[in-house]
Enzyme design. Structure first.
Site, short mmCIF file in Angstrom:
data_model
loop_
_atom_site.label_atom_id
_atom_site.label_comp_id
_atom_site.label_asym_id
_atom_site.label_seq_id
_atom_site.Cartn_x
_atom_site.Cartn_y
_atom_site.Cartn_z
CG ASP A 104 -1.88 1.06 1.36
OD1 ASP A 104 -1.76 2.05 0.60
OD2 ASP A 104 -2.80 0.94 2.20
CB ALA A 128 -0.81 3.31 -7.09
CB THR A 165 -4.86 6.07 -2.54
OG1 THR A 165 -5.07 4.94 -1.70
CG2 THR A 165 -4.13 5.63 -3.80
CB THR A 172 -6.57 12.62 -14.92
OG1 THR A 172 -7.80 12.97 -15.56
CG2 THR A 172 -6.60 13.26 -13.53
CG ASP A 173 -8.62 14.93 -19.43
OD1 ASP A 173 -9.01 14.27 -18.46
OD2 ASP A 173 -9.17 14.87 -20.55
CD GLU A 174 -11.74 13.03 -14.86
OE1 GLU A 174 -12.38 13.27 -13.84
OE2 GLU A 174 -11.81 11.94 -15.48
CE1 TYR A 218 -8.71 10.03 -10.35
CE2 TYR A 218 -9.93 11.23 -12.03
CZ TYR A 218 -8.87 10.42 -11.67
OH TYR A 218 -7.96 10.02 -12.62
CE LYS A 253 -4.03 11.16 -10.82
NZ LYS A 253 -3.11 10.00 -10.65
CG ASN A 270 -6.29 5.89 -20.98
OD1 ASN A 270 -5.24 5.29 -20.89
ND2 ASN A 270 -6.31 7.21 -21.07
N PRO A 302 -27.41 3.03 -17.83
CG PRO A 302 -26.22 2.85 -15.82
CD PRO A 302 -26.51 2.13 -17.10
P1 NAD Z 1 -7.45 1.68 -11.94
O1 NAD Z 1 -8.43 2.09 -10.90
O2 NAD Z 1 -7.85 0.70 -12.97
O3 NAD Z 1 -6.14 1.07 -11.23
C1 NAD Z 1 -5.56 1.62 -10.09
C2 NAD Z 1 -4.58 0.63 -9.51
O4 NAD Z 1 -3.97 1.25 -8.35
C3 NAD Z 1 -5.22 -0.67 -9.02
O5 NAD Z 1 -4.45 -1.78 -9.45
C4 NAD Z 1 -5.22 -0.55 -7.51
O6 NAD Z 1 -5.14 -1.80 -6.84
C5 NAD Z 1 -3.98 0.31 -7.28
N1 NAD Z 1 -4.05 1.05 -6.00
C6 NAD Z 1 -5.07 1.81 -5.54
N2 NAD Z 1 -4.78 2.28 -4.32
C7 NAD Z 1 -3.53 1.85 -4.02
C8 NAD Z 1 -2.66 2.02 -2.89
N3 NAD Z 1 -3.04 2.73 -1.84
N4 NAD Z 1 -1.44 1.44 -2.93
C9 NAD Z 1 -1.05 0.70 -4.00
N5 NAD Z 1 -1.83 0.48 -5.07
C10 NAD Z 1 -3.05 1.05 -5.09
O7 NAD Z 1 -6.93 3.03 -12.58
P2 NAD Z 1 -6.47 3.35 -14.08
O8 NAD Z 1 -7.66 3.74 -14.87
O9 NAD Z 1 -5.58 2.27 -14.56
O10 NAD Z 1 -5.62 4.68 -13.83
C11 NAD Z 1 -4.23 4.62 -13.54
C12 NAD Z 1 -3.69 6.02 -13.38
O11 NAD Z 1 -3.91 6.76 -14.57
C13 NAD Z 1 -4.36 6.81 -12.25
O12 NAD Z 1 -3.37 7.56 -11.60
C14 NAD Z 1 -5.35 7.71 -12.98
O13 NAD Z 1 -5.56 8.91 -12.26
C15 NAD Z 1 -4.62 7.96 -14.29
N6 NAD Z 1 -5.48 8.24 -15.45
C16 NAD Z 1 -6.52 7.41 -15.77
C17 NAD Z 1 -7.29 7.67 -16.90
C18 NAD Z 1 -8.42 6.74 -17.32
O14 NAD Z 1 -9.14 7.05 -18.27
N7 NAD Z 1 -8.61 5.59 -16.69
C19 NAD Z 1 -7.01 8.78 -17.70
C20 NAD Z 1 -5.93 9.62 -17.34
C21 NAD Z 1 -5.17 9.33 -16.21
P1 TYD Z 2 -16.31 7.49 -16.55
O1 TYD Z 2 -16.00 6.28 -17.36
O2 TYD Z 2 -16.72 7.29 -15.11
O3 TYD Z 2 -15.05 8.48 -16.66
P2 TYD Z 2 -14.88 10.02 -16.16
O4 TYD Z 2 -15.99 10.38 -15.26
O5 TYD Z 2 -13.56 9.97 -15.45
O6 TYD Z 2 -14.84 10.84 -17.41
O7 TYD Z 2 -17.49 8.28 -17.26
C1 TYD Z 2 -17.38 8.76 -18.58
C2 TYD Z 2 -18.61 9.60 -18.87
O8 TYD Z 2 -19.76 8.73 -18.87
C3 TYD Z 2 -18.88 10.66 -17.82
O9 TYD Z 2 -19.39 11.83 -18.45
C4 TYD Z 2 -19.95 10.04 -16.94
C5 TYD Z 2 -20.73 9.15 -17.91
N1 TYD Z 2 -21.31 7.93 -17.31
C6 TYD Z 2 -22.69 7.65 -17.50
O10 TYD Z 2 -23.44 8.41 -18.16
N2 TYD Z 2 -23.20 6.50 -16.95
C7 TYD Z 2 -22.42 5.65 -16.22
O11 TYD Z 2 -22.93 4.62 -15.72
C8 TYD Z 2 -21.02 5.94 -16.06
C9 TYD Z 2 -20.12 5.02 -15.26
C10 TYD Z 2 -20.51 7.10 -16.63
#
Ligand code: NAD
Ligand code: TYD
Length: 354
Positions: free
Chosen positions: A64, A87, A105, A135-137, A160, A164, A190, A215
């Site tokens: 962790d 992570a 975290t 993230t872009d968020e 969130y 970040k 992604n 939904p």
């Molecule tokens: P994910 O939720 O699929 O994976 C997160 C991983 O981190 C998991 O394997 C989880 O077990 C691990 N984790 C969580 N808390 C932890 C802790 N305290 N110690 C060790 N491990 C821990 O997330 P993801 O979608 O793969 O995103 C990965 C990174 O990329 C994140 O930092 C996220 O902010 C960033 N990101 C994600 C997206 C997206 O679209 N998913 C886009 C841009 C940036």
């Molecule tokens: P999400 O995959 O949760 O990514 P993020 O919120 O980080 O962009 O959601 C993508 C978009 O889809 C977001 O505008 C919220 C919407 N959404 C729904 O309309 N219904 C759902 O059940 C989920 C999970 C997301």
């Protein structure tokens, strides 16, 4: 002396993006040792990595990042020269119901890693790198026009994105104050294989397959900018090796979709793949209460990455979405184990009983 050219700690490597990044690095760089440090939360699944888990340049450590002492110990033991930090708690909806996990975290965990890197690299920063994946968020929400640039002011609006943003600020502060060698990238949404089915695309594929309602939050008018996960991994590879120290790079493929248009395309592809009559899956669309504080639009300008490092995305969206749908339909065992929670037993079988 290690036989490896680099020893990289990848945090969050059992998650969606982390598992793709690890597969990419383990295969492309046999002379790098990749140590996957992951707590295995509900989002961490070692079954995402079964194809490479036996490779001699890969190792998994269950840990962790909130445990500061353990992070220092891992640095002592493995002598990491780089960190690629993924992570995180990553789901906006969960950050609305339980913000504290995000603060522990994403903020405290990142600070612990920065402290461990600072302590172990202070006398010899040459060749070291702390790469922070973000993230872009963090930039907030756009209106109908404009794009996020690396210079756009931060304006996070969910727990969130605020957590970040906070971690990004800490990483930059450790660079400016302590000279820690860092790079940061901020990527758009992604999509691809191995994504936990609570995020939009895998959740909706799962629901369509099982004839469950889709939904759609609000009117489905929110806009996201989608990038294939392997293209994110290739961008990280490029920035890790060739990006400038201390710099930030935006990653995205100029691929904006309203949620409802994306969902309709997904329904069309699913009808085709499942041999259902056209229009069948769209009937599952169900408009539900909007997400609290729902950001309207994200759109990344990745000109800096494209011009300075020559990176570009490899896949067009419709092709990528078809590939992705195909993967989830072919991987029903993975999907069933994830949705039933059975995947969590894999760790016990593989690691705890040894
Ligand atoms: P994910 O939720 O699929 O994976 C997160 C991983 O981190 C998991 O394997 C989880 O077990 C691990 N984790 C969580 N808390 C932890 C802790 N305290 N110690 C060790 N491990 C821990 O997330 P993801 O979608 O793969 O995103 C990965 C990174 O990329 C994140 O930092 C996220 O902010 C960033 N990101 C994600 C997206 C997206 O679209 N998913 C886009 C841009 C940036
Ligand atoms: P999400 O995959 O949760 O990514 P993020 O919120 O980080 O962009 O959601 C993508 C978009 O889809 C977001 O505008 C919220 C919407 N959404 C729904 O309309 N219904 C759902 O059940 C989920 C999970 C997301």
């Amino acid at each position: 002396m290690s036989k490896f050219k680099r020893t990289i700690m990848v945090t969050g490597g059992a998650g969606f993006i982390g598992s793709h990044l690890i597969r990419f690095f383990v295969k492309k760089y046999p002379d790098y040792k990749i140590v996957n440090v992951d707590k295995l939360t509900y989002a961490g699944n070692l079954e995402n990595l079964t194809d490479i888990e036996k490779e001699s340049n890969y190792e998994f450590v269950k840990a962790d990042i909130v445990d500061a002492e353990l992070m220092q110990k891992l640095f002592d033991e493995y002598k990491f020269d780089s960190v690629i930090h993924l992570a995180a708690e990553s789901h906006v909806d969960r950050s609305i119901t339980n913000p504290m996990e995000f603060i522990y975290t994403n903020i405290v965990g990142t600070a612990n890693l920065l402290n461990a890197a600072k302590f172990h690299w202070k006398d010899n920063p040459e060749g070291k790198l702390f790469y922070h994946v973000s993230t872009d968020e963090v930039y907030g929400s756009l209106g109908e026009t404009g794009f996020f640039l690396e210079t756009t002011s931060y304006d996070p609006r969910s727990p969130y994105s605020a957590s970040k943003a906070s971690s990004d600020h800490l990483v930059r502060a450790y660079h400016h104050t302590f000279g820690l060698p860092i790079k940061i990238s901020n990527c758009s949404n992604n999509y691809g294989s191995f994504q936990f089915p609570e995020k939009l695309i895998p959740l909706f594929i799962h629901n369509i397959k099982n004839n469950k309602p889709l939904p759609v939050y609000g009117k489905g008018e929110n806009i996201r900018d989608w990038l294939w996960v392997n293209d994110h991994a290739s961008a990280i590879d490029e920035i890790f090796h060739n990006g400038k120290m201390g710099e930030t790079y935006n990653i995205g493929g100029h691929n904006e979709w309203t949620n409802i248009d994306l969902i309709k395309l997904l329904c069309k592809i699913m009808d085709e793949k499942l041999g259902r009559e056209s229009g069948t899956s769209e009937k599952l669309i169900s408009y539900v209460k909007d997400r609290a504080g729902h950001d309207l639009r994200y759109a990344i300008d990745s000109t800096k990455l494209q011009n300075d490092l020559g990176w570009k995305p490899s896949l067009q969206f419709e092709e990528g979405l078809r590939k992705t749908v195909g993967w989830y339909l072919d991987s029903s065992e993975w999907l069933n184990r994830v949705t039933s929670g059975a995947y969590q037993e894999y760790y016990e079988d593989q690691y705890e009983k040894r």
